[in-house]
Design a protein around this motif. Sequence first.
Motif, PDB file in Angstrom:
ATOM      1  N   VAL A 269       4.217  24.272   5.294  1.00 15.18           N
ATOM      2  CA  VAL A 269       3.288  23.968   4.205  1.00 15.18           C
ATOM      3  C   VAL A 269       2.103  23.201   4.759  1.00 15.18           C
ATOM      4  O   VAL A 269       2.256  22.092   5.289  1.00 15.18           O
ATOM      5  CB  VAL A 269       3.981  23.147   3.099  1.00 15.18           C
ATOM      6  N   ALA A 270       0.902  23.770   4.643  1.00 13.15           N
ATOM      7  CA  ALA A 270      -0.316  23.106   5.098  1.00 13.15           C
ATOM      8  C   ALA A 270      -0.833  22.212   3.978  1.00 13.15           C
ATOM      9  O   ALA A 270      -1.239  22.700   2.918  1.00 13.15           O
ATOM     10  CB  ALA A 270      -1.369  24.142   5.474  1.00 13.15           C
ATOM     11  N   ASP A 271      -0.802  20.911   4.210  1.00  6.51           N
ATOM     12  CA  ASP A 271      -1.280  19.929   3.235  1.00  6.51           C
ATOM     13  C   ASP A 271      -2.651  19.442   3.702  1.00  6.51           C
ATOM     14  O   ASP A 271      -2.760  18.566   4.568  1.00  6.51           O
ATOM     15  CB  ASP A 271      -0.280  18.775   3.133  1.00  6.51           C
ATOM     16  N   VAL A 272      -3.696  20.030   3.149  1.00  3.84           N
ATOM     17  CA  VAL A 272      -5.062  19.768   3.612  1.00  3.84           C
ATOM     18  C   VAL A 272      -5.484  18.362   3.184  1.00  3.84           C
ATOM     19  O   VAL A 272      -5.524  18.045   1.992  1.00  3.84           O
ATOM     20  CB  VAL A 272      -6.044  20.823   3.054  1.00  3.84           C
ATOM     21  N   GLY A 273      -5.764  17.525   4.173  1.00  3.02           N
ATOM     22  CA  GLY A 273      -6.115  16.139   3.880  1.00  3.02           C
ATOM     23  C   GLY A 273      -4.952  15.320   3.373  1.00  3.02           C
ATOM     24  O   GLY A 273      -5.149  14.253   2.789  1.00  3.02           O
ATOM     25  N   GLY A 274      -3.730  15.781   3.626  1.00  3.26           N
ATOM     26  CA  GLY A 274      -2.541  15.124   3.094  1.00  3.26           C
ATOM     27  C   GLY A 274      -2.210  13.813   3.790  1.00  3.26           C
ATOM     28  O   GLY A 274      -2.765  13.474   4.838  1.00  3.26           O
ATOM     29  N   ASP A 275      -1.280  13.093   3.198  1.00  2.00           N
ATOM     30  CA  ASP A 275      -0.860  11.785   3.709  1.00  2.00           C
ATOM     31  C   ASP A 275       0.022  11.973   4.940  1.00  2.00           C
ATOM     32  O   ASP A 275       1.127  12.516   4.837  1.00  2.00           O
ATOM     33  CB  ASP A 275      -0.089  11.042   2.627  1.00  2.00           C
ATOM     34  N   PRO A 276      -0.418  11.530   6.108  1.00  2.00           N
ATOM     35  CA  PRO A 276       0.403  11.708   7.306  1.00  2.00           C
ATOM     36  C   PRO A 276       1.749  11.006   7.218  1.00  2.00           C
ATOM     37  O   PRO A 276       2.739  11.487   7.782  1.00  2.00           O
ATOM     38  CB  PRO A 276      -0.463  11.104   8.420  1.00  2.00           C
ATOM     39  N   ALA A 277       1.815   9.890   6.515  1.00  2.24           N
ATOM     40  CA  ALA A 277       3.068   9.142   6.417  1.00  2.24           C
ATOM     41  C   ALA A 277       4.140   9.917   5.657  1.00  2.24           C
ATOM     42  O   ALA A 277       5.332   9.679   5.849  1.00  2.24           O
ATOM     43  CB  ALA A 277       2.824   7.795   5.748  1.00  2.24           C
ATOM     44  N   ALA A 278       3.712  10.849   4.815  1.00  8.14           N
ATOM     45  CA  ALA A 278       4.654  11.642   4.022  1.00  8.14           C
ATOM     46  C   ALA A 278       4.899  13.016   4.626  1.00  8.14           C
ATOM     47  O   ALA A 278       5.626  13.824   4.043  1.00  8.14           O
ATOM     48  CB  ALA A 278       4.124  11.789   2.594  1.00  8.14           C
ATOM     49  N   ALA A 279       4.300  13.294   5.788  1.00  7.14           N
ATOM     50  CA  ALA A 279       4.371  14.616   6.393  1.00  7.14           C
ATOM     51  C   ALA A 279       5.380  14.653   7.530  1.00  7.14           C
ATOM     52  O   ALA A 279       5.700  13.630   8.138  1.00  7.14           O
ATOM     53  CB  ALA A 279       2.990  15.025   6.911  1.00  7.14           C
ATOM     54  N   ASP A 280       5.866  15.858   7.818  1.00  3.22           N
ATOM     55  CA  ASP A 280       6.793  16.046   8.936  1.00  3.22           C
ATOM     56  C   ASP A 280       6.062  16.090  10.271  1.00  3.22           C
ATOM     57  O   ASP A 280       6.629  15.751  11.313  1.00  3.22           O
ATOM     58  CB  ASP A 280       7.583  17.339   8.739  1.00  3.22           C
ATOM     59  N   LEU A 281       4.822  16.537  10.237  1.00  2.00           N
ATOM     60  CA  LEU A 281       3.973  16.540  11.426  1.00  2.00           C
ATOM     61  C   LEU A 281       2.523  16.511  10.980  1.00  2.00           C
ATOM     62  O   LEU A 281       2.212  16.767   9.812  1.00  2.00           O
ATOM     63  CB  LEU A 281       4.252  17.736  12.330  1.00  2.00           C
TER      64      LEU A 281
END
Length: 254
Positions: A89-101
């Motif tokens: 899932v590409a989270d554009v501008g997403g929160d890095p702390a909540a991301a897997d990478l």
Amino acid sequence: MNATDRTPADLLRSALAADPARPLVTFYDDATGERVELSVATFANWVAKTANLLQGELSAEPGDRLALLLPAHWQTAVWLLACASTGVVADVGGDPAAADLVVSGPDTLDAARACSGERVALALRPLGGRFPKTPDGFADYAVEVPSQGDRFQPYAPVDPEEPALIVAGAEHTGAEVVERARAEAAGLGLTGPGSRLLSGLGYGTWEGLSAGLYAPLASGGSVVLCRHLEQLGEDALAKRIESERVTATRRHAS
């Protein structure tokens, strides 16, 4: 494009089968003077290598969330399609702390360090150049991607009904991305093969992503993607529109 295409990766495969030599993404950075043109075949090769990097070296799995901290850029388009190819899932501008990478440009490295998973950095230099010194805690995309395979095969088929994209907080499945891009193409002036849309929109909204990648791909057209377009004068813009055989423009958000 084929009516059976259900994911953005399907759209790219169909484009590759139909006319691999035609332009797909032409990128300008009007702050640096950079111009890069990628045919369907060249773009697809970058996508395959990046998808292999994601699935192999970074051990990303379908459903993993990738915070994509990159501007509107040809390499961002590559990452979006690589995610679609792997089910990430590409989270554009997403929160890095909540991301897997996380995948970060040079201006967002500090924010990207909040990600506890794999971190990849892009220098966004002309011709895909690497960092003079790899940022601490990151893999340099320009160093890692060239050695990846030119063909990609996902470990498991990508489900078009699963989440594929998050932009401006809204989640879209792969099928929704394809359907919406197809529905919007004509309104953007993309009427089929040969249509060429100049977009000065950022990638932080659905509108920018649709004009700057998905609708051209879904319609068999191409995009002239311009970063820092506001720095280009009207006369120079008119010359670009003529020289690039642009058939439609989207310079401002509606």
